[in-house]
Design a protein around this motif. Structure first.
Motif, PDB file in Angstrom:
ATOM      1  N   LEU A  91      11.831  46.464  -0.085  1.00 49.83           N
ATOM      2  CA  LEU A  91      11.984  47.287   1.343  1.00 49.83           C
ATOM      3  C   LEU A  91      13.404  46.715   2.018  1.00 49.83           C
ATOM      4  N   ILE A  92      14.065  47.743   2.556  1.00 53.88           N
ATOM      5  CA  ILE A  92      15.080  47.406   3.246  1.00 53.88           C
ATOM      6  C   ILE A  92      14.945  48.134   4.733  1.00 53.88           C
ATOM      7  N   ASN A  93      15.305  47.253   5.739  1.00 56.23           N
ATOM      8  CA  ASN A  93      15.131  47.850   7.114  1.00 56.23           C
ATOM      9  C   ASN A  93      16.538  47.972   7.733  1.00 56.23           C
ATOM     10  N   LYS A 122       9.016  51.773  14.579  1.00 53.93           N
ATOM     11  CA  LYS A 122      10.084  53.056  14.407  1.00 53.93           C
ATOM     12  C   LYS A 122      11.133  52.969  13.691  1.00 53.93           C
ATOM     13  N   GLU A 123      11.304  51.972  13.136  1.00 53.98           N
ATOM     14  CA  GLU A 123      12.604  51.511  12.448  1.00 53.98           C
ATOM     15  C   GLU A 123      12.640  52.248  11.075  1.00 53.98           C
ATOM     16  N   GLU A 124      13.731  52.462  10.498  1.00 57.14           N
ATOM     17  CA  GLU A 124      14.103  53.070   9.411  1.00 57.14           C
ATOM     18  C   GLU A 124      13.691  52.190   8.153  1.00 57.14           C
ATOM     19  N   ILE A 125      12.619  52.361   7.369  1.00 54.84           N
ATOM     20  CA  ILE A 125      12.459  51.444   6.307  1.00 54.84           C
ATOM     21  C   ILE A 125      12.551  52.172   5.005  1.00 54.84           C
ATOM     22  N   ARG A 126      13.487  51.773   3.915  1.00 52.01           N
ATOM     23  CA  ARG A 126      13.579  52.268   2.909  1.00 52.01           C
ATOM     24  C   ARG A 126      13.087  51.478   1.515  1.00 52.01           C
ATOM     25  N   LEU A 127      12.218  52.077   0.664  1.00 55.01           N
ATOM     26  CA  LEU A 127      11.672  51.480  -0.357  1.00 55.01           C
ATOM     27  C   LEU A 127      12.440  51.833  -1.637  1.00 55.01           C
TER      28      LEU A 127
END
Length: 171
Positions: A91-93, A122-127
């Motif tokens: 996961l990257i925030n 509400k942050e953009e988290i990418r898997l």
């Protein structure tokens, strides 16, 4: 001269393994008195024995590693070490609209706590996911990851949680 596969255990690590080290020396029929004399007379032999012991310990620990976790402020990586390859789920925030980051993956939270925070943020988290074959073998790859800060995970909880997210099984 002995060529180490991994690295020499630090003094604090050796101190924690005094009993095992004494047994190791006994296997070479080295008594406490002889060890003290060896330290005075032959520091190269002492270093060689410590390197051998270090490799023995790392081999034992690394042979049991199945999962590793690497936590950074903005990123969480979970590794699953299989026989021939390593799988990575991460996961990257990227933060909120202004790039601010409040969700910190370094915090020691349970998987359930992490899921609650992920749902609320509400942050953009990418898997992301990746896998690759080992270049130098499973134990060496595990050792390298640990030297970079990854910790041994007792079970695959975090990896499995991320895998569930990736497969859309967790809401």
């Amino acid at each position: 001269m002995y060529q180490s596969k991994y690295r020499r255990l630090r003094q604090d690590e050796l101190d924690e393994m005094t009993t095992e080290f004494v047994r190791f020396l006994a296997s070479y029929q080295i008594t406490s008195t002889e060890w003290k004399q060896l330290k005075k007379d032959d520091p190269n032999r002492v270093d060689e024995l410590i390197l051998q012991f270090s490799d023995l310990i790392f081999e034992k620990v690394l042979s049991k590693v199945e999962y590793l976790i690497l936590k950074k402020h903005r990123e969480l990586r979970a590794f699953k070490l299989l026989d021939k390859k390593v799988k990575l789920l991460g996961l990257i925030n990227n933060g909120d609209d202004d790039g601010n980051v409040t969700l910190d993956f370094r915090k020691n939270e349970t998987a359930e706590d992490m899921m609650r925070q992920l749902r609320r943020t509400k942050e953009e988290i990418r898997l992301y996911a990746a896998e690759r074959k080992y270049k130098k073998g499973k134990k060496y790859e595990a050792f390298t990851l640990m030297e970079e800060g990854a910790l041994i995970a007792k079970d695959g909880t975090v990896y499995n949680l991320l895998d569930g997210l990736r497969k859309g099984q967790l809401n």
